[in-house]
Design a protein around this motif. Sequence first.
Motif, mmCIF file in Angstrom:
data_model
loop_
_atom_site.group_PDB
_atom_site.id
_atom_site.type_symbol
_atom_site.label_atom_id
_atom_site.label_comp_id
_atom_site.label_asym_id
_atom_site.label_seq_id
_atom_site.Cartn_x
_atom_site.Cartn_y
_atom_site.Cartn_z
ATOM 1 N N GLY A 92 -2.831 5.588 11.967
ATOM 2 C CA GLY A 92 -1.657 6.006 11.216
ATOM 3 C C GLY A 92 -0.971 7.241 11.769
ATOM 4 O O GLY A 92 0.253 7.342 11.760
ATOM 5 N N LYS A 93 -1.741 8.195 12.263
ATOM 6 C CA LYS A 93 -1.126 9.424 12.756
ATOM 7 C C LYS A 93 -0.339 9.196 14.033
ATOM 8 O O LYS A 93 0.653 9.888 14.288
ATOM 9 N N VAL A 94 -0.755 8.233 14.852
ATOM 10 C CA VAL A 94 0.036 7.895 16.037
ATOM 11 C C VAL A 94 1.307 7.157 15.614
ATOM 12 O O VAL A 94 2.385 7.387 16.173
ATOM 13 N N ASN A 270 7.769 -5.249 13.384
ATOM 14 C CA ASN A 270 7.942 -4.173 12.413
ATOM 15 C C ASN A 270 6.760 -4.082 11.459
ATOM 16 O O ASN A 270 6.908 -4.082 10.238
ATOM 17 N N ASN A 271 5.566 -3.978 12.032
ATOM 18 C CA ASN A 271 4.354 -3.865 11.229
ATOM 19 C C ASN A 271 4.331 -2.557 10.443
ATOM 20 O O ASN A 271 4.861 -1.543 10.897
ATOM 21 N N PRO A 272 3.704 -2.541 9.276
ATOM 22 C CA PRO A 272 3.628 -1.326 8.472
ATOM 23 C C PRO A 272 2.661 -0.323 9.077
ATOM 24 O O PRO A 272 1.863 -0.640 9.974
ATOM 25 N N ARG A 273 2.697 0.886 8.556
ATOM 26 C CA ARG A 273 1.790 1.940 8.993
ATOM 27 C C ARG A 273 0.339 1.537 8.752
ATOM 28 O O ARG A 273 -0.002 1.068 7.659
ATOM 29 N N PRO A 274 -0.526 1.697 9.756
ATOM 30 C CA PRO A 274 -1.958 1.429 9.520
ATOM 31 C C PRO A 274 -2.491 2.305 8.400
ATOM 32 O O PRO A 274 -2.066 3.461 8.229
ATOM 33 N N GLU A 275 -3.438 1.784 7.661
ATOM 34 C CA GLU A 275 -3.930 2.494 6.496
ATOM 35 C C GLU A 275 -4.924 3.604 6.829
ATOM 36 O O GLU A 275 -5.164 4.477 6.001
ATOM 37 N N ASN A 276 -5.501 3.565 8.046
ATOM 38 C CA ASN A 276 -6.469 4.626 8.375
ATOM 39 C C ASN A 276 -5.718 5.915 8.723
ATOM 40 O O ASN A 276 -4.492 5.948 8.778
ATOM 41 N N ASP A 277 -6.475 6.990 8.976
ATOM 42 C CA ASP A 277 -5.911 8.326 9.213
ATOM 43 C C ASP A 277 -5.174 8.810 7.983
ATOM 44 O O ASP A 277 -4.170 9.519 8.104
#
Length: 277
Positions: A92-94, A270-277
């Motif tokens: 997520g942070k990337v 246009n994938n959503p933000r990963p849930e980790n981080d």
Amino acid sequence: MATPSYKIVPDQAELDAIERDLKFYPGTVTNPKVLTTEQIEHYNQEGYIHPISIYSPEEIGEIRTYFDELLERVIAEGGDSYSISSAHLKHGKVWDMLHDQRIVDCVSDILGDNVIGWGSHFFCKMPHDGKTVAWHQDSSYWPLTPTKALTVWLAIDDVDAENGPMKFISGSHHVGHLTYRPSSSHEHNVLNQTIDNPEQYGEVIENHLQAGQISMHSDLLLHGSDANDSDRRRCALTLRFAAADVKAHLGWNGKGVLVRGEDKSGHWANNPRPEND
């Protein structure tokens, strides 16, 4: 849209089978948000812009700590300091850095109002690791057309002449797509392509940056870097962007996220933000 599968490095036969428009498209923005008209003209003529200050010392310090922890996990899982690719799809942070409006503003001043962020890859040269990045053009690796694409190179560590800076061949993006050969094992190349005698195409420019600064370069610009023979690490995060009207083959549209404007064709996942981080 479901995320397609894709290869990190496509086979040459697959790339050759794609009809690609491999000519340089200059930036045409006349009312830029953050870049000067002189910087845009320099990009058009020389193929790059540097340095551009983005993150404060405190911010890049936090990013460096995050990367250090991420690298430790990757190495523990059997990877190495070059293994963290397409990181915005996993971390997520990337994803947040790919969307950082201070960076996207700079990119939009070159590519226009509709921008896709599709790539993120940490290139981390550990002290004395012996690895080079041979002279190459990014467009040789990317199944994108037309070549309205660029790389943002974020310095996570200070980069100078001592620790293996990236080098550009100024103006080489005007030459078009160049013939390369497969890299030989003695080159210790992080990638797998080499363009010989690059100095015939322009002046060599070293990309010295302070941590938190970025450079931007065209996907057709010749660039590479020598091994890091110093006692200091040299880590950077490459963020890849394209105009939204660029088409990606071989499933690479699955990497793309809209960071500015519209994707009118709906081509990119246009994938959503990963849930980790």
